[in-house]
Design a protein around this motif. Structure first.
Motif, PDB file in Angstrom:
ATOM      1  N   THR A  74       0.854  -1.200   0.000  1.00  0.00           N
ATOM      2  CA  THR A  74       0.000   0.000   0.000  1.00  0.00           C
ATOM      3  C   THR A  74       0.886   1.245   0.000  1.00  0.00           C
ATOM      4  O   THR A  74       2.102   1.146   0.145  1.00  0.00           O
ATOM      5  N   SER A  75       0.252   2.412  -0.127  1.00  0.00           N
ATOM      6  CA  SER A  75       1.046   3.631  -0.304  1.00  0.00           C
ATOM      7  C   SER A  75       1.696   4.134   0.983  1.00  0.00           C
ATOM      8  O   SER A  75       2.686   4.856   0.944  1.00  0.00           O
ATOM      9  N   LEU A 122      -1.814   5.478  17.111  1.00  0.00           N
ATOM     10  CA  LEU A 122      -1.551   5.552  15.663  1.00  0.00           C
ATOM     11  C   LEU A 122      -0.946   6.895  15.266  1.00  0.00           C
ATOM     12  O   LEU A 122      -1.491   7.944  15.618  1.00  0.00           O
ATOM     13  N   ARG A 169      -6.086  -4.050  11.056  1.00  0.00           N
ATOM     14  CA  ARG A 169      -7.065  -3.199  11.761  1.00  0.00           C
ATOM     15  C   ARG A 169      -8.430  -3.876  11.775  1.00  0.00           C
ATOM     16  O   ARG A 169      -9.130  -3.886  12.785  1.00  0.00           O
ATOM     17  N   TRP A 201      -7.258   1.843  -5.882  1.00  0.00           N
ATOM     18  CA  TRP A 201      -6.603   2.805  -4.978  1.00  0.00           C
ATOM     19  C   TRP A 201      -7.396   4.116  -4.909  1.00  0.00           C
ATOM     20  O   TRP A 201      -7.623   4.649  -3.815  1.00  0.00           O
ATOM     21  N   SER A 256     -16.419  -2.190  11.609  1.00  0.00           N
ATOM     22  CA  SER A 256     -16.018  -3.505  12.119  1.00  0.00           C
ATOM     23  C   SER A 256     -17.011  -4.031  13.143  1.00  0.00           C
ATOM     24  O   SER A 256     -17.298  -5.229  13.195  1.00  0.00           O
ATOM     25  N   ASN A 261     -11.789   8.610   9.864  1.00  0.00           N
ATOM     26  CA  ASN A 261     -11.441   7.272   9.361  1.00  0.00           C
ATOM     27  C   ASN A 261     -11.425   6.241  10.480  1.00  0.00           C
ATOM     28  O   ASN A 261     -11.847   5.096  10.305  1.00  0.00           O
ATOM     29  N   SER A 291      -1.291   7.441   4.647  1.00  0.00           N
ATOM     30  CA  SER A 291      -2.297   7.917   5.619  1.00  0.00           C
ATOM     31  C   SER A 291      -1.703   8.876   6.638  1.00  0.00           C
ATOM     32  O   SER A 291      -2.344   9.845   7.023  1.00  0.00           O
ATOM     33  N   HIS A 346      -1.460  -2.388   9.438  1.00  0.00           N
ATOM     34  CA  HIS A 346      -1.994  -2.722   8.118  1.00  0.00           C
ATOM     35  C   HIS A 346      -3.524  -2.766   8.191  1.00  0.00           C
ATOM     36  O   HIS A 346      -4.091  -3.191   9.208  1.00  0.00           O
ATOM     37  N   ASN A 347      -4.177  -2.349   7.107  1.00  0.00           N
ATOM     38  CA  ASN A 347      -5.650  -2.314   7.117  1.00  0.00           C
ATOM     39  C   ASN A 347      -6.257  -3.676   7.440  1.00  0.00           C
ATOM     40  O   ASN A 347      -7.244  -3.774   8.177  1.00  0.00           O
ATOM     41  N   TRP A 384     -13.016   6.336   0.017  1.00  0.00           N
ATOM     42  CA  TRP A 384     -13.455   5.879   1.350  1.00  0.00           C
ATOM     43  C   TRP A 384     -13.132   6.963   2.388  1.00  0.00           C
ATOM     44  O   TRP A 384     -13.883   7.207   3.329  1.00  0.00           O
ATOM     45  N   ARG A 385     -11.997   7.598   2.197  1.00  0.00           N
ATOM     46  CA  ARG A 385     -11.604   8.666   3.136  1.00  0.00           C
ATOM     47  C   ARG A 385     -12.613   9.814   3.070  1.00  0.00           C
ATOM     48  O   ARG A 385     -13.080  10.313   4.102  1.00  0.00           O
ATOM     49  N   ALA A 417     -10.061  -5.308  15.292  1.00  0.00           N
ATOM     50  CA  ALA A 417     -11.314  -4.639  15.670  1.00  0.00           C
ATOM     51  C   ALA A 417     -12.435  -5.670  15.779  1.00  0.00           C
ATOM     52  O   ALA A 417     -13.262  -5.626  16.693  1.00  0.00           O
ATOM     53  N   ASP A 457      -1.064   7.765  12.249  1.00  0.00           N
ATOM     54  CA  ASP A 457      -1.950   8.228  11.169  1.00  0.00           C
ATOM     55  C   ASP A 457      -3.376   8.413  11.693  1.00  0.00           C
ATOM     56  O   ASP A 457      -4.341   8.399  10.925  1.00  0.00           O
ATOM     57  N   ASP A 471      -6.814   9.472  12.445  1.00  0.00           N
ATOM     58  CA  ASP A 471      -7.709  10.430  11.814  1.00  0.00           C
ATOM     59  C   ASP A 471      -9.079  10.208  12.459  1.00  0.00           C
ATOM     60  O   ASP A 471      -9.585   9.085  12.439  1.00  0.00           O
TER      61      ASP A 471
HETATM   62  P1  FAD Z   1      -3.638   2.921   1.025  1.00  0.00           P
HETATM   63  O1  FAD Z   1      -4.186   1.543   0.963  1.00  0.00           O
HETATM   64  O2  FAD Z   1      -2.484   3.253   0.159  1.00  0.00           O
HETATM   65  O3  FAD Z   1      -4.860   3.923   0.684  1.00  0.00           O
HETATM   66  C1  FAD Z   1      -4.637   5.292   0.342  1.00  0.00           C
HETATM   67  C2  FAD Z   1      -5.364   6.204   1.288  1.00  0.00           C
HETATM   68  O4  FAD Z   1      -6.764   6.000   1.211  1.00  0.00           O
HETATM   69  C3  FAD Z   1      -5.028   6.007   2.752  1.00  0.00           C
HETATM   70  O5  FAD Z   1      -3.831   6.655   3.086  1.00  0.00           O
HETATM   71  C4  FAD Z   1      -6.245   6.584   3.439  1.00  0.00           C
HETATM   72  O6  FAD Z   1      -6.182   7.991   3.534  1.00  0.00           O
HETATM   73  C5  FAD Z   1      -7.366   6.211   2.473  1.00  0.00           C
HETATM   74  N1  FAD Z   1      -7.979   4.955   2.934  1.00  0.00           N
HETATM   75  C6  FAD Z   1      -7.596   3.691   2.645  1.00  0.00           C
HETATM   76  N2  FAD Z   1      -8.422   2.804   3.230  1.00  0.00           N
HETATM   77  C7  FAD Z   1      -9.339   3.527   3.910  1.00  0.00           C
HETATM   78  C8  FAD Z   1     -10.457   3.185   4.723  1.00  0.00           C
HETATM   79  N3  FAD Z   1     -10.822   1.912   4.946  1.00  0.00           N
HETATM   80  N4  FAD Z   1     -11.165   4.184   5.271  1.00  0.00           N
HETATM   81  C9  FAD Z   1     -10.846   5.477   5.043  1.00  0.00           C
HETATM   82  N5  FAD Z   1      -9.804   5.866   4.286  1.00  0.00           N
HETATM   83  C10 FAD Z   1      -9.057   4.895   3.735  1.00  0.00           C
HETATM   84  N6  FAD Z   1      -7.186   5.331   8.398  1.00  0.00           N
HETATM   85  C11 FAD Z   1      -6.603   6.473   8.801  1.00  0.00           C
HETATM   86  O7  FAD Z   1      -6.105   7.243   7.966  1.00  0.00           O
HETATM   87  N7  FAD Z   1      -6.561   6.816  10.131  1.00  0.00           N
HETATM   88  C12 FAD Z   1      -7.109   6.021  11.100  1.00  0.00           C
HETATM   89  O8  FAD Z   1      -7.080   6.387  12.285  1.00  0.00           O
HETATM   90  C13 FAD Z   1      -7.705   4.791  10.693  1.00  0.00           C
HETATM   91  N8  FAD Z   1      -8.226   3.935  11.616  1.00  0.00           N
HETATM   92  C14 FAD Z   1      -8.826   2.759  11.192  1.00  0.00           C
HETATM   93  C15 FAD Z   1      -9.393   1.908  12.155  1.00  0.00           C
HETATM   94  C16 FAD Z   1     -10.016   0.709  11.756  1.00  0.00           C
HETATM   95  C17 FAD Z   1     -10.626  -0.197  12.817  1.00  0.00           C
HETATM   96  C18 FAD Z   1     -10.044   0.372  10.387  1.00  0.00           C
HETATM   97  C19 FAD Z   1     -10.682  -0.923   9.957  1.00  0.00           C
HETATM   98  C20 FAD Z   1      -9.480   1.213   9.440  1.00  0.00           C
HETATM   99  C21 FAD Z   1      -8.875   2.409   9.821  1.00  0.00           C
HETATM  100  N9  FAD Z   1      -8.280   3.288   8.876  1.00  0.00           N
HETATM  101  C22 FAD Z   1      -7.715   4.473   9.299  1.00  0.00           C
HETATM  102  C23 FAD Z   1      -8.381   3.001   7.423  1.00  0.00           C
HETATM  103  C24 FAD Z   1      -7.184   2.235   6.805  1.00  0.00           C
HETATM  104  O9  FAD Z   1      -6.840   1.129   7.578  1.00  0.00           O
HETATM  105  C25 FAD Z   1      -5.940   3.126   6.623  1.00  0.00           C
HETATM  106  O10 FAD Z   1      -6.287   4.334   6.003  1.00  0.00           O
HETATM  107  C26 FAD Z   1      -4.888   2.417   5.771  1.00  0.00           C
HETATM  108  O11 FAD Z   1      -4.477   1.229   6.398  1.00  0.00           O
HETATM  109  C27 FAD Z   1      -3.725   3.343   5.559  1.00  0.00           C
HETATM  110  O12 FAD Z   1      -2.702   2.720   4.840  1.00  0.00           O
HETATM  111  P2  FAD Z   1      -2.150   3.376   3.516  1.00  0.00           P
HETATM  112  O13 FAD Z   1      -1.909   4.828   3.721  1.00  0.00           O
HETATM  113  O14 FAD Z   1      -1.000   2.548   3.063  1.00  0.00           O
HETATM  114  O15 FAD Z   1      -3.409   3.239   2.562  1.00  0.00           O
END
Ligand code: FAD
Length: 470
Positions: free
Chosen positions: A232-233, A367, A341, A267, A382, A374, A236, A337-338, A273-274, A345, A369, A371
């Motif tokens: 992933t990227s 965390l 999470r 992606w 969950s 999110n 966050s 990792h998502n 989703w954000r 959860a 990251d 937010d």
């Molecule tokens: P990538 O997979 O590269 O995705 C790119 C961007 O898309 C992310 O940086 C993020 O901004 C957005 N994104 C991706 N997945 C989600 C999602 N499911 N919901 C909303 N936006 C998303 N994300 C946070 O940024 N902050 C949190 O505090 C947070 N808490 C979470 C808690 C739980 C219980 C769950 C299930 C998810 C949570 N997430 C959170 C969403 C997600 O897990 C993370 O955004 C993601 O793991 C970030 O990794 P990445 O930047 O490599 O994402």
């Protein structure tokens, strides 16, 4: 008269609508970061990470002939004082959408306007303003897929130019020293362990996006589910402090789609989703604090965070290896990792029948990251209490999840030292990352049995669900 640019989660120079307009206004610009009630209330790891972001932006502003003024205190009185000191005629900022941030900004807006100071907010934190994405009948979306279909082909507008220079005032107001704020002091776990895992600041974020577009996005649709790989990227943590604009991520993602890169659309869908989470937080402010589906108030959650099972979950010693690996990853890296999470959860809310708020608060402390929107949406999704949530009866089985997503054990080996004779540094560093009073050691025995086995936990949760009086 100068413009005060009040910065919060928009700590960048590029594609920053408020900054770009201020720089083009022919007036001096005074950038300010206030350690206000919102910053003071943030958890330990987010506050530590926020300070790193502030330091990085301060250096970038110096390169543009400007400064970042730091002040501590509640937002309204602090900004009022600064307006008086500098003779500023306007305070501008980027809009945020969660309840607490909005409450503070609305107070600032009303107070400043009473004083006759211009108070103006700008877009920039999300792709689309929450009031611009509506269902056919004029309401907001409660389900992601139609939301995605609505915005998929929309244009979030072109990015703003990065200012060559930020016009400085004739004299600068005094500034606090960032070190004196002690924003890392609440880290009773080892900040030095997290440090190398954080990628801080605008140029690092932009480099990260470039690298992901060049190497990661192609395989994203499948690699994103494998926590043992870097699929992933990682953006966050940058998005949460606004070190990169969501619109520039969107633009890169769309370009990759046009170039036929396979994972690009998936992606872009995650970026959406954000937005979905932020829109929900805007339309239903209770998202961050209470069950979105209010009938869930009647569910017999455990609400006692002191119970041994909650403690074991936090410490990564539930004996459920996928859960423990993910919890440990969070202490060491400040991220999880998502897939992790979702599994931790589900285990906490379903197998341990513990209120999602306990997990949500714990993530908010750990965390980098973090937010508010999110995180709350992820937890409510969950737990089953959120909009568009996974139905409660779909209980993730942490054992079969292992088979699907960590078949070769790479993730578990990386994080659980007790599982191997020669554990890797990542797994060992967990013991330096945790609070000292946890008194854990790599030589400790790892539980033989899971705290609550997969089948038994599922049965118990479903029984409670079926008996529910809601
Ligand atoms: P990538 O997979 O590269 O995705 C790119 C961007 O898309 C992310 O940086 C993020 O901004 C957005 N994104 C991706 N997945 C989600 C999602 N499911 N919901 C909303 N936006 C998303 N994300 C946070 O940024 N902050 C949190 O505090 C947070 N808490 C979470 C808690 C739980 C219980 C769950 C299930 C998810 C949570 N997430 C959170 C969403 C997600 O897990 C993370 O955004 C993601 O793991 C970030 O990794 P990445 O930047 O490599 O994402």
């Amino acid at each position: 008269t100068p413009i005060l640019l009040w910065l919060r989660r928009d700590l960048r120079l590029s594609d920053h609508p408020a900054l770009a307009e201020a720089c083009g206004a022919g007036r001096p610009v005074i950038p300010v970061f206030v350690h206000d009630e919102m910053v003071a209330a943030a958890g330990a790891a987010p506050r530590w990470r926020w300070a790193r972001s502030v330091a990085s932006l301060a250096a970038a502003l110096e390169d543009k002939g400007s400064r970042l003024i730091l002040r501590r205190g509640d937002a309204l009185p602090t900004l009022r004082k600064l307006v008086k000191e500098t003779g500023a005629g306007a305070v501008w900022w980027t809009r945020l959408y969660d309840a607490e941030a909005r409450r503070i900004a609305e107070g600032v807006k009303a107070g400043l306007r009473e004083d006759g100071t211009e108070a103006r907010s700008f877009p920039g934190h999300v792709l689309f303003e929450p009031w611009t994405v509506e269902t056919g009948s004029g309401g907001y979306y409660k389900v992601y897929t139609p939301f995605w279909k609505n915005v998929r082909s929309r244009d979030p507008g072109s990015t703003c130019p990065t200012p060559g220079k930020v016009p400085a005032p004739e004299s600068w107001p005094a500034s606090d020293k960032l070190e004196e704020w002690g924003m890392g002091d609440a880290m009773d776990r080892g900040a030095a362990v997290i440090e190398p895992h954080a990628t801080v600041g605008e140029s690092a974020a932009s480099h990260r996006l470039g690298a992901f577009m060049a190497h990661g996005v192609q395989d994203y649709a499948t690699a994103r589910d494998l926590p043992g790989q870097e699929g992933t990227s990682g953006l966050s943590e940058n998005l949460t402090y606004g070190e990169i604009s969501i619109r520039s991520c969107w633009d890169s993602g769309r370009r990759a789609m046009e170039e036929g890169k396979k994972g690009a659309e998936t992606w872009v869908g995650e970026l959406v989703w954000r937005d979905f989470a932020h829109h929900l937080a805007f339309h239903t402010p209770r998202l961050t604090t209470a069950n979105w589906r209010q009938d869930w108030d009647a569910f017999p959650w455990n609400e006692d965070a002191r119970l041994k099972e909650v403690r074991d979950w936090k410490r990564g010693v539930t004996g459920m290896t996928f859960v423990d690996a993910a919890m440990r990853e969070m202490y060491v890296t400040g991220r999880m990792h998502n897939r992790g999470r979702m599994i931790v959860a589900s285990y906490l809310t379903k197998h341990l029948m513990t209120h999602w708020r306990i997990g949500c608060d714990w993530f908010a402390d750990c965390l980098i990251d973090w937010d508010p929107a999110n995180n709350a949406m992820g937890w409510q999704w969950s737990a089953g209490s959120g909009p568009d949530a996974t139905p409660f009866f779909r209980v993730f089985n942490p054992e079969t999840q292992v088979e699907k997503f960590d078949k070769d054990g790479a993730y578990r080996r990386a994080w659980i030292a007790e599982l191997s004779d020669d554990p890797p540094d990542t797994a060992l560093s967990y013991f330096d990352a945790i609070p000292r009073h946890w008194a854990m050691d790599p030589g400790d025995a790892y539980p033989d049995e899971p705290l609550v086995p997969a089948g038994e936990g599922r049965r118990r949760a479903l029984e409670a669900y079926e008996k529910r009086d809601f």
